[in-house]
Design an enzyme around this catalytic site. Sequence first.
Site, PDB file in Angstrom:
ATOM      1  CG  HIS A 155      -0.514  -0.097   2.716  1.00 51.72           C
ATOM      2  ND1 HIS A 155       0.252   0.055   3.682  1.00 51.72           N
ATOM      3  CD2 HIS A 155      -0.938  -0.920   3.189  1.00 51.72           C
ATOM      4  CE1 HIS A 155       0.442  -0.302   4.317  1.00 51.72           C
ATOM      5  NE2 HIS A 155      -0.812  -0.730   4.292  1.00 51.72           N
ATOM      6  CD  GLU A 164      -2.908  -2.979   7.186  1.00 47.46           C
ATOM      7  OE1 GLU A 164      -2.584  -2.637   8.150  1.00 47.46           O
ATOM      8  OE2 GLU A 164      -3.279  -2.585   6.572  1.00 47.46           O
ATOM      9  CG  ASP A 168      -1.492  -7.298   6.292  1.00 49.78           C
ATOM     10  OD1 ASP A 168      -2.351  -7.016   6.867  1.00 49.78           O
ATOM     11  OD2 ASP A 168       0.281  -7.196   6.728  1.00 49.78           O
ATOM     12  CE1 TYR A 176       6.343  -4.131   8.507  1.00 46.89           C
ATOM     13  CE2 TYR A 176       5.527  -2.225  10.806  1.00 46.89           C
ATOM     14  CZ  TYR A 176       5.061  -2.950   9.929  1.00 46.89           C
ATOM     15  OH  TYR A 176       3.768  -3.554   9.897  1.00 46.89           O
ATOM     16  CG  HIS A 220       4.719  -8.087   8.463  1.00 48.85           C
ATOM     17  ND1 HIS A 220       4.736  -8.216   7.236  1.00 48.85           N
ATOM     18  CD2 HIS A 220       3.463  -7.150   9.297  1.00 48.85           C
ATOM     19  CE1 HIS A 220       2.911  -7.830   7.258  1.00 48.85           C
ATOM     20  NE2 HIS A 220       2.284  -6.356   8.477  1.00 48.85           N
ATOM     21  CG  HIS A 260      -3.103  -4.966  12.566  1.00 49.35           C
ATOM     22  ND1 HIS A 260      -4.286  -4.768  12.995  1.00 49.35           N
ATOM     23  CD2 HIS A 260      -2.822  -5.325  12.294  1.00 49.35           C
ATOM     24  CE1 HIS A 260      -4.215  -3.750  11.648  1.00 49.35           C
ATOM     25  NE2 HIS A 260      -2.592  -3.962  11.265  1.00 49.35           N
TER      26      HIS A 260
HETATM   27 FE1  FEO Z   1      -0.775  -3.577   9.485  1.00 49.06          FE
HETATM   28 FE2  FEO Z   1       0.733  -6.049   9.041  1.00 49.06          FE
HETATM   29  O1  FEO Z   1      -0.822  -4.929   9.078  1.00 49.06           O
END
Ligand code: FEO
Length: 413
Positions: A37, A93, A95, A204, A237, A91
């Site tokens: 994104h 989101e 992903d 990040y 991640h 979370h």
């Molecule tokens: Fe906020 Fe890795 O999604």
Amino acid sequence: MMTRCNATSPCAPFRAVPVSEHVYWVGAIDWNVRDFHGYATPNGTTYNAYLILADRVTLIDTVKAPYQREMLSRIASVIDPERIDYLVSNHAEMDHSGCLPSVIDIVKPQNVFASTMGVKALTDHFHMDRDITAVKDGESLSLGNMALTFAETRMLHWPDSMFSYLEADGVLFSNDAFGMHLATSERFDDEIPWPTLEHEAAKYYANIVLPYSGVVMKLLEKLPGLSWSIKAIATDHGPVWREHIDTIINRYVRWAAQRRAMRAVVTYDTMWQSTAKMAEAVAEGILAGGVPVKVMPLASNHRSDIATELLDVGALVVGSPTLNNNIFPTVIDLLTYLKGLRPQGLLAAAFGSYGWSGEGVEQVRELLTAMKAEVVGDPVKVKYVPDQPALEQCYTLGLSVAEALKARQHVES
Ligand code: FEO
């Protein structure tokens, strides 16, 4: 959609990776993604999910939808996925939740847990005919022979975000916090060189976490009071932290404080090299003023790499040509992106060339002001092509930026 590996739908024999006595990494590696994104991810990423082999088998987060089979295959390497009792969404989101509804259908867990805001977010995303149980900040969930404790981390970086902590193994499941976009076959920080970890974690932070630095500070102040003995930070991640835990927490303290160094970035785009020539002169002026400078043309630098530099530089100088009475498209793209990241305490300046109207440079100044940067001097505007006096003016602007930066550092030291 194929949801599981089987004889008619084979997939690679993915394996789970042990993280601690009771925890396995069962996520997915995305070697392909290059844009997250708007954030350039030249090294791909991972979507991490974790399996806790407790009396109540628990899955922490899921993965991006196309990677469901990889995750289920990794889970199946240690346990039948249908033996999962609890699913925890740290979370919402996509992903980390993209395959959640499908995984719920396959696994049929006894219960799904999320923060209060997480329940709302998952409902708004998936409109599922399924109850999700809200857990409160500080609440513990018994997994039979061990317990999971939840900590709301609202706006780090979404309203629903929360941490889960498994005291039995000292594993903190931190969702996006402390993460990085880095696809590797290595699963732990001690298997990856520190400069790579530091760069990717900083990038990040700069591109995802920076706007919520106030939340980060409050959370990190609260962390010692929780008396958690953290042996691993299992982020959503990149690698699991187990060697550099204190270092990455200290980096977050530093990045959240947004302390600014005596360094400057000059960024610009150009149509016929006039703004490029001005950028060179501005940079020379900054350097002559005793401040190191990095020139980052937008033709060769992604917005997310410029954002990474802004994590600690003191000054941002931006050049734009005027195109059809407006700021140049790539420059407004950059400044819109940076404004959303809400960097604090920047000095700034503007310059650029134009043909007949020249609104672009003033628009740069307005956007820098909207970012709450302290704009140094008047913008330097040059009609068509800069001559020697015009380049001297750019050089003087650079000197002024350096002087302002040094004066600020003097006051702060
Ligand atoms: Fe906020 Fe890795 O999604």
